[in-house]
Design an enzyme around this catalytic site. Structure first.
Site, short mmCIF file in Angstrom:
data_model
loop_
_atom_site.label_atom_id
_atom_site.label_comp_id
_atom_site.label_asym_id
_atom_site.label_seq_id
_atom_site.Cartn_x
_atom_site.Cartn_y
_atom_site.Cartn_z
N SER A 124 42.51 43.79 40.57
CA SER A 124 42.75 42.82 39.52
C SER A 124 42.89 43.52 38.16
O SER A 124 42.23 44.54 37.92
CB SER A 124 41.56 41.87 39.48
OG SER A 124 41.57 41.13 38.29
N TYR A 148 32.39 40.39 38.87
CA TYR A 148 33.65 40.32 39.64
C TYR A 148 34.47 41.59 39.39
O TYR A 148 34.94 42.24 40.34
CB TYR A 148 34.44 39.08 39.21
CG TYR A 148 35.84 39.04 39.77
CD1 TYR A 148 36.05 38.79 41.12
CD2 TYR A 148 36.94 39.28 38.96
CE1 TYR A 148 37.34 38.77 41.64
CE2 TYR A 148 38.23 39.27 39.47
CZ TYR A 148 38.42 39.02 40.81
OH TYR A 148 39.69 39.02 41.33
N LYS A 152 35.51 44.84 42.02
CA LYS A 152 36.85 45.41 42.28
C LYS A 152 36.86 46.91 41.98
O LYS A 152 37.44 47.70 42.72
CB LYS A 152 37.91 44.69 41.42
CG LYS A 152 38.12 43.23 41.78
CD LYS A 152 38.75 43.08 43.15
CE LYS A 152 38.93 41.65 43.56
NZ LYS A 152 39.32 41.50 44.97
#
Ligand code: UFG
Length: 343
Positions: A124, A148, A152
């Site tokens: 992302s 989050y 990643k």
């Protein structure tokens, strides 16, 4: 080719499955349906007229995954499965380390066990945190500003940092910007089980009168109109980028293994007000909104430099903001009709 898609019932995964089937691949999906529904699998089959091999398995279920890998030899894995809400990750960080990092490690381990060496990983643009300038290219520093993003980054680091363990693996890390839009049939779209906190799903709630108005999070950023600027990309273009990445993995003449990180966006930034205005114009709908305080953790602007992805994948986004707004609303309207019919 036999392709395993983890999270193939989800928003991006389901669109990608359509394109893989259209390209003639044999597609197997594993998904625990925790934030998606089996309808997506039926609809992929309806759109393509082809069969998906679907397994409702959690990636954390080692025995289930082992049985799957034993039963079939995959040529490549496209790994979408994971939790994806930034705000939820702040409240429940462990869930993110478990569902995103630990499950990816288990997947990588099982791929190694069964000698599967081609991997595309859903990363992302959030890995860049607040960029010092735009457009963002792949050499910008990585900064995890929430669990989050960190999840990643951890998987990326593992794949890159432990590369000596898998010297002949061919890996592409795709750093997505902001995917919106839906399949042109109206059968697949972004269907979060929980209350949406991304912009387009919320606009759709306002357009369908499930919500009275949209909250615009801040109009005092240093951007063209003061509202946040993002690089929105149509989910079908994003799916195309996966097919191009797969072709690169399977046919590149790079001799040894590799692990490339690529930004996937259009290269154009639109503000929140521009999105509202385009949505209203193309769909002839009024979207009432109120400007409220900035959302904690939001950055002011983000859009990508497309040079590397274009050069390496011979890919570029084709659809514009009108298509994204039109297809999103078409999907929402189909959803509303389906729900009415069911009740
Ligand atoms: N916004 C609003 N009101 C809303 C929702 C969003 O004004 O109700 C604004 C945000 O402040 C931001 C823009 O709309 O300026 C986009 O917000 P999103 O929540 O749709 O997307 P983000 O850019 O915050 O984050 C998304 C995904 C992440 C992903 C990132 C990649 O949620 O998972 O894009 O750039 F990592």
């Amino acid at each position: 080719m036999n392709i395993l898609v983890t999270g193939g019932a989800g928003f991006i995964g389901s669109h990608c499955c359509v394109q893989l089937l259209d390209e003639g691949h044999d597609v197997t999906v594993v998904d625990n349906l925790s934030n998606s529904s089996i309808e997506a699998i039926y609809n992929i089959e309806l759109i393509t007229g082809k069969k998906i091999n679907f397994f409702e398995i959690d990636l954390l279920d080692e025995e289930g995954m082992n049985n799957l890998f034993q039963s079939k030899k995959f040529d490549a894995v496209i790994h979408f499965a994971g939790s994806k809400s930034v705000s939820e990750s702040v409240d429940f960080p462990l869930k993110y380390y478990f569902n995103n990092v630990y499950s990816s490690i288990l997947l990588i381990r099982i791929m190694a066990k069964y000698d599967i060496k081609n991997l595309i990983f859903s990363s992302s643009a959030t890995v860049y945190g607040e960029p010092s300038s735009v457009p963002i290219n792949e050499s910008f520093p990585i900064k995890g500003m929430n669990p989050y993003a960190i999840s990643k980054i951890k998987v990326e680091e593992h794949l890159r940092g432990n590369f000596h363990e898998y010297p002949d693996w061919r890996i592409i890390l795709l750093r997505y910007f902001n995917p919106i839009g839906a399949h042109k049939s109206g059968l697949l779209g972004d269907n979060p089980n929980d209350k949406p906190n991304n912009l387009m799903p919320f606009i759709l709630k306002v357009a369908s009168m499930e919500e009275e108005y949209l909250e615009v999070f801040g109009n005092d950023y240093e951007t063209k109109d003061g509202t946040g600027v993002r690089d929105y990309i149509h989910v079908s273009d994003l799916s195309d980028a996966h097919v191009s990445s797969l072709n690169y993995l399977l046919s590149s003449d790079e001799k040894s293994g590799f692990c490339h990180a690529l930004n996937i966006g259009t290269g154009r930034g639109y503000s929140v007000l521009e999105i509202i205005e385009t949505f209203e114009k193309i769909n002839n709908k009024n979207i009432p909104y109120k400007v409220v305080d900035r959302r904690p953790g939001d950055i002011s602007q983000s859009f990508t430099d497309t040079e590397l992805s274009q050069r390496m994948l011979k890919w570029s986004a084709k659809k514009d903001l009108n298509d994204m707004c039109k297809d999103s609303w078409k999907w929402k309207q189909s959803e509303m009709k389906r729900k009415k019919y069911e009740s």
